[in-house]
Design a protein around this motif. Structure first.
Motif, PDB file in Angstrom:
ATOM      1  N   GLU A   1      -5.076   7.713  10.976  1.00 42.78           N
ATOM      2  CA  GLU A   1      -5.264   6.299  10.649  1.00 42.78           C
ATOM      3  C   GLU A   1      -5.943   5.624  11.830  1.00 42.78           C
ATOM      4  O   GLU A   1      -5.477   5.719  12.974  1.00 42.78           O
TER       5      GLU A   1
ATOM      6  N   LEU B   1       0.203   4.608   7.008  1.00 38.74           N
ATOM      7  CA  LEU B   1       0.588   6.006   6.819  1.00 38.74           C
ATOM      8  C   LEU B   1       1.891   6.273   7.563  1.00 38.74           C
ATOM      9  O   LEU B   1       2.242   5.547   8.502  1.00 38.74           O
TER      10      LEU B   1
ATOM     11  N   ARG C   1     -10.298   4.337  -2.625  1.00 43.56           N
ATOM     12  CA  ARG C   1      -9.893   5.731  -2.375  1.00 43.56           C
ATOM     13  C   ARG C   1     -11.067   6.630  -2.706  1.00 43.56           C
ATOM     14  O   ARG C   1     -11.549   6.661  -3.832  1.00 43.56           O
TER      15      ARG C   1
ATOM     16  N   SER D   1      -0.330   5.059  -0.556  1.00 44.79           N
ATOM     17  CA  SER D   1      -0.585   5.869   0.635  1.00 44.79           C
ATOM     18  C   SER D   1       0.447   6.978   0.793  1.00 44.79           C
ATOM     19  O   SER D   1       0.128   8.060   1.302  1.00 44.79           O
TER      20      SER D   1
ATOM     21  N   THR E   1       0.822  -1.217   0.000  1.00 39.07           N
ATOM     22  CA  THR E   1       0.000   0.000   0.000  1.00 39.07           C
ATOM     23  C   THR E   1       0.855   1.267   0.000  1.00 39.07           C
ATOM     24  O   THR E   1       0.339   2.359  -0.256  1.00 39.07           O
TER      25      THR E   1
ATOM     26  N   CYS F   1      -7.527   7.236   6.993  1.00 40.58           N
ATOM     27  CA  CYS F   1      -7.255   5.857   6.568  1.00 40.58           C
ATOM     28  C   CYS F   1      -7.867   4.898   7.579  1.00 40.58           C
ATOM     29  O   CYS F   1      -7.616   5.014   8.779  1.00 40.58           O
TER      30      CYS F   1
ATOM     31  N   LEU G   1      -9.171   6.601   2.675  1.00 45.94           N
ATOM     32  CA  LEU G   1      -8.668   5.310   2.212  1.00 45.94           C
ATOM     33  C   LEU G   1      -9.279   4.218   3.081  1.00 45.94           C
ATOM     34  O   LEU G   1      -9.097   4.206   4.305  1.00 45.94           O
TER      35      LEU G   1
END
Length: 255
Positions: free
Chosen positions: A56, A65, A244, A44, A40, A109, A138
């Motif tokens: 997150e 992240l 997303r 990200s 990811t 996220c 996300l």
């Protein structure tokens, strides 16, 4: 017989208890793995570079992240300690009641979270509350209720989503899908899943050692690159999807 979801009589409190018991044990025996180790990361990182205020939710010890400059909210105290030691701003909380101000993040996220809560509308409402207008969001969710296995219930899942269902729920809360990526395929061996579940139940310490020292490193090495597609692509046979979205709240009516 394939079940479409877990016992729907379970409350959020039941799910919190199940998830806290499973993941607190998991994270107590695990090491923090930085976001750059995951497939990811190319996706990200690009989003994070454009977002000075980042959140997150429930990353455990697998944040996606950047640690520095990101606010992390998690239920696990073991995960929070290690996230803080790694440079993250980690706060105890849960997705249904985020300890964050309204409209305070440019990137939100929440991977592998919505399927764990009974009130997913409430969770999405909280994500919308803390997201600033125009924020990137996300998310990832497992698909296809007919793909439900005993392992879903064992790890604290409440549901799998029909593709049209998750899109409708997102739209109802102001999340506009921009892109998606295939995030996982349905597991090919039910026997392997059953064996893993047995070890996690009966020999958890040994299972955690093998997971952290052997299976996790192997899995990281053989990750497939992720690729964005416009909207929601073909989901046939897809076990999990990465989404997303852009948060576009409805315009308040004029008086």
């Amino acid at each position: 017989m394939t079940r479409s979801r877990a016992d729907t009589s379970r409350s959020d409190a039941d799910l919190v208890r199940i998830n806290r018991g499973f993941y607190e044990s998991l994270w107590s025996a695990a090491r923090l793995i930085g976001p750059e180790r995951f497939n990811t990361w190319p996706l990200s990182r690009e989003l994070a570079e454009a977002a000075p205020r980042r959140l997150e939710v429930a990353p455990g010890l697998r944040p996606r992240l950047p640690l520095a400059g990101t606010c992390f909210v998690d239920l696990s105290h073991a995960a929070l300690r290690r996230l803080r030691a790694g440079g993250g701003n980690a706060i105890h909380g849960m997705i249904g009641q985020l300890p964050c101000a309204d409209a305070s993040f440019d990137l939100v996220c929440a991977l592998d979270i919505l399927e764990h809560v009974a009130d997913d509308d409430g969770a999405l409402a909280e994500l919308a509350r803390v997201a600033a207008p125009g924020a990137s969001v996300l998310l990832s969710v497992p698909l296809h209720p007919q793909a439900w296995t005993a392992f879903d219930e064992f790890v604290g899942h409440y549901r799998r989503y029909e593709p049209a269902e998750i899109l409708a729920r997102l739209a109802a809360h102001g999340f506009v899908l921009e892109q998606s990526a295939v995030y996982g395929m349905q597991p090919g061996s039910s026997r392997l899943l059953a064996l893993g579940q047995w070890y996690l139940t009966h020999q958890r310490e040994r299972a955690m050692w093998w997971y952290n020292r052997v299976f996790m490193p192997i899995g990281l090495r053989f990750q497939k690159p992720l690729q964005w597609h416009a909207g929601l692509g073909d989901t046939a046979g897809v076990d999990e999807v990465l989404l997303r979205c852009t948060y576009r709240p409805a315009t308040a009516p004029s008086h």
